[in-house]
Design a protein around this motif. Structure first.
Motif, short mmCIF file in Angstrom:
data_model
loop_
_atom_site.label_atom_id
_atom_site.label_comp_id
_atom_site.label_asym_id
_atom_site.label_seq_id
_atom_site.Cartn_x
_atom_site.Cartn_y
_atom_site.Cartn_z
N ASP A 161 -17.13 -32.11 -109.10
CA ASP A 161 -16.30 -30.84 -109.36
C ASP A 161 -14.80 -31.17 -108.61
N GLN A 168 -14.36 -23.75 -105.18
CA GLN A 168 -15.80 -24.14 -104.96
C GLN A 168 -16.38 -23.39 -103.96
N VAL A 173 -21.14 -25.30 -107.36
CA VAL A 173 -21.96 -25.84 -108.35
C VAL A 173 -22.96 -26.84 -107.41
N ALA A 176 -23.03 -30.80 -106.70
CA ALA A 176 -21.77 -31.46 -107.13
C ALA A 176 -20.97 -32.41 -105.85
N CYS A 178 -17.67 -32.68 -104.29
CA CYS A 178 -16.44 -31.78 -104.55
C CYS A 178 -15.24 -32.63 -104.05
N CYS A 204 -14.30 -28.75 -113.99
CA CYS A 204 -13.18 -27.91 -113.36
C CYS A 204 -13.47 -26.76 -114.01
N SER A 210 -10.10 -31.62 -114.98
CA SER A 210 -11.11 -32.28 -115.11
C SER A 210 -10.87 -33.45 -115.96
N LEU A 231 -16.19 -24.93 -116.39
CA LEU A 231 -16.90 -24.02 -115.61
C LEU A 231 -17.39 -22.58 -116.52
#
Length: 246
Positions: A161, A168, A173, A176, A178, A204, A210, A231
């Motif tokens: 992530d 976040q 998530v 993940a 981060c 992202c 991302s 996301l």
């Protein structure tokens, strides 16, 4: 479905309707053209779907609304097979352009060079349709490898992530690693160690940051893929699954 869009013997479009439709639900507009995933799956067509969430016009001009747009392309040559979009403003314009592109037998990369009307109150210098074409070209030429929201529960990969810490914390998530996208280049060793030889799936909020992280990872020789639509698409997919009958 394939014959409905293009005649394989001549590679020219067949003059049939492509199923363009639009509806207003409250303040939201939803529209589609061409084939959807169910039809493409049933026809056994090998396709890719690109998701993006651009603004209806230039973001620095007041009143821009987000458009949620997806487009299906044939993997072999990038032929545009279908598209769907939702949003408050600008949906009809983009779907009409894509309906015309399907009727003309255009490919995703062909969209890059469309000279669409631009002024800050009406669009961006790179229109959402142009952007969809750019993503499609990257998929077709192999410079972009995508993964999709319905693959989130699979195993055997490192989930990375690259959103900021505040994002976040607000919408975590599970599972993940981060690392903000601006730190990925400096923390390649940490990512490589966490992956332990597994593929890396990057995400992202919408797929832009991302993608930048994905390019850094690929440049470092790591096996990576970028979440199509980010996301926003993942959460929408989860909500849709919750609405399906048990």
């Amino acid at each position: 479905v394939a014959d409905h869009i293009v005649n394989p013997s001549t590679a020219r479009p067949i003059p049939h309707p492509v199923g363009t439709a639009i509806v207003r639900v409250g303040s939201l507009t939803a529209a589609m053209t061409g084939a959807n995933r169910s039809a493409l799956d049933a026809a056994g067509i090998d396709y890719a779907t690109v998701h993006l969430h651009p603004g209806s016009h230039a973001g620095y001009f007041p009143g821009a609304e987000q458009i949620h747009l997806l487009m299906h392309i044939r993997r072999s040559d990038g032929l545009i097979l279908g598209a769907q979009a939702t949003g408050i403003d600008g949906v009809d314009k983009r779907i009409d352009v894509l309906a015309t592109a399907i009727r003309a037998g255009m490919t995703g990369p062909d969209l890059i060079d469309l000279d669409l009307a631009y002024a800050p109150p009406f669009g961006s210098a790179k229109d959402p349709v142009n952007m969809a074409g750019m993503i499609a070209e990257n998929v077709i030429n192999g410079s972009l490898k995508l993964w999709y929201a319905d693959q989130i529960d699979e195993s055997g990969f490192l989930l990375l992530d690259v959103r900021g810490p505040d994002e976040q914390d607000e919408d975590p998530v599970p599972g993940a690693l981060c690392i903000p996208h601006t730190e990925v280049r400096d923390r390649l060793d940490d990512i490589r160690e966490a992956a332990a030889g597994q593929p890396i799936r990057v995400l992202c909020a919408s797929g832009v940051r991302s993608y930048l992280a994905y390019r850094v990872l690929r440049g470092a020789g790591l096996d990576a893929a970028n979440l199509s639509g980010g996301l926003l698409t993942l959460r929408a997919t989860e909500r849709l699954a919750e609405l399906q009958p048990a």
